[in-house]
Scaffold this motif. Structure first.
Motif, short mmCIF file in Angstrom:
data_model
loop_
_atom_site.label_atom_id
_atom_site.label_comp_id
_atom_site.label_asym_id
_atom_site.label_seq_id
_atom_site.Cartn_x
_atom_site.Cartn_y
_atom_site.Cartn_z
N THR A 172 43.17 85.56 19.34
CA THR A 172 41.66 85.21 20.06
C THR A 172 41.24 83.90 19.24
OG1 THR A 172 39.81 86.64 19.70
CG2 THR A 172 41.63 86.99 21.97
N LEU A 173 40.30 83.01 19.90
CA LEU A 173 39.57 82.41 18.66
C LEU A 173 38.47 83.22 17.92
CD1 LEU A 173 38.34 79.17 17.79
CD2 LEU A 173 36.78 79.52 19.85
N VAL A 174 37.99 84.24 18.71
CA VAL A 174 36.97 84.72 17.66
C VAL A 174 38.34 85.85 16.26
CG1 VAL A 174 36.01 87.02 17.32
CG2 VAL A 174 35.60 85.55 19.33
N LYS A 184 40.11 85.44 10.71
CA LYS A 184 39.94 84.71 9.26
C LYS A 184 40.18 83.37 8.76
CE LYS A 184 45.46 84.36 8.71
NZ LYS A 184 46.64 84.30 9.37
N ALA A 185 39.52 82.87 9.18
CA ALA A 185 38.73 81.69 8.15
C ALA A 185 38.21 81.61 7.60
CB ALA A 185 38.25 80.70 8.89
N ILE A 237 30.59 76.72 6.47
CA ILE A 237 31.53 75.78 6.53
C ILE A 237 33.12 76.77 7.35
CG2 ILE A 237 34.04 76.22 4.16
CD1 ILE A 237 31.49 76.26 2.68
N VAL A 238 32.82 77.82 7.91
CA VAL A 238 34.14 77.28 8.85
C VAL A 238 33.88 76.92 10.43
CG1 VAL A 238 34.78 79.46 10.30
CG2 VAL A 238 34.36 79.46 7.86
N HIS A 239 32.14 76.89 10.26
CA HIS A 239 31.70 76.41 11.68
C HIS A 239 32.07 74.36 11.38
CE1 HIS A 239 28.70 73.35 14.13
NE2 HIS A 239 28.79 74.97 15.43
N GLU A 240 31.57 74.33 10.20
CA GLU A 240 31.88 72.90 9.30
C GLU A 240 33.94 72.47 10.37
OE1 GLU A 240 31.57 69.02 6.11
OE2 GLU A 240 30.53 71.34 6.31
N ALA A 248 46.40 78.00 11.61
CA ALA A 248 46.28 77.51 10.51
C ALA A 248 46.30 75.87 10.33
CB ALA A 248 48.17 77.22 10.26
N LEU A 249 45.84 74.94 11.31
CA LEU A 249 45.09 74.29 11.01
C LEU A 249 43.53 74.57 10.35
CD1 LEU A 249 45.14 71.10 10.82
CD2 LEU A 249 44.03 70.90 13.12
N LEU A 250 42.68 75.32 11.17
CA LEU A 250 41.44 75.98 11.24
C LEU A 250 41.44 76.19 9.32
CD1 LEU A 250 38.69 76.60 11.89
CD2 LEU A 250 39.39 77.88 12.79
#
Length: 158
Positions: free
Chosen positions: A3-5, A10-11, A28-31, A50-52
């Motif tokens: 899921t997105l959460v 993970k990021a 940073i994760v939000h950006e 992976a990209l995030l």
């Protein structure tokens, strides 16, 4: 499928492993998330996760480089440096109001001025003022109300 959460968590963990402070990790994760969303509008992405994670790690590395090369240019300390003093126009306005109040107080009878100042500046109760001025509480209340009204009217006319 994650899921997105889960992807955001993970990021965030990856950013924290880079040595980023806990309070900066969410930013940073939000950006990174916003950058990935923008990128996905015009490009096909095989793995958003992976990209995030990669984008968040890259942003954390960039932030650490900036701090290493320009430790005072981050901008986080700007609020600590900013002058909290009022601007000159407000100072001039406040001084003008103070002069008006001083003139208004000077026009009040001595006893009225004394009672009003005891109430407003010394924060005495009506009962305490009544005892100190040998008046009734009702008389003190009326005197304070009239004096306040007189000062407000004087301020409004100026």
């Amino acid at each position: 499928m994650a899921t997105l959460v889960d992807i955001l968590r993970k990021a965030r963990r990856a950013v924290l492993r880079q040595g980023i402070a806990d309070q900066d990790a969410d930013e940073i994760v939000h950006e990174a998330f916003l950058k990935v969303e923008q990128y996905q509008r015009s490009h096909a992405v095989r793995s958003q996760e992976a990209l995030l994670v990669r984008a968040a790690v890259n942003l954390s590395i960039d932030r650490q480089r900036r701090r290493r090369h320009m430790p005072f240019a981050d901008g986080a300390e700007v609020h600590e440096i900013a002058d909290a003093a009022p601007d000159p126009a407000r100072i001039v306005e406040a001084r003008a109001r103070l002069r008006q109040v001083s003139l208004g107080l000077a026009q009040l009878p001595e006893r009225t001025r004394r009672v009003l100042l005891k109430r407003r500046l010394e924060n005495m109760s009506y009962a305490e003022i009544a005892v100190s001025e040998d008046m009734t509480v009702a008389a003190v209340e009326k005197l304070v109300a009239r004096a306040t009204l007189q000062l407000m009217n004087g301020m409004a006319q100026s």
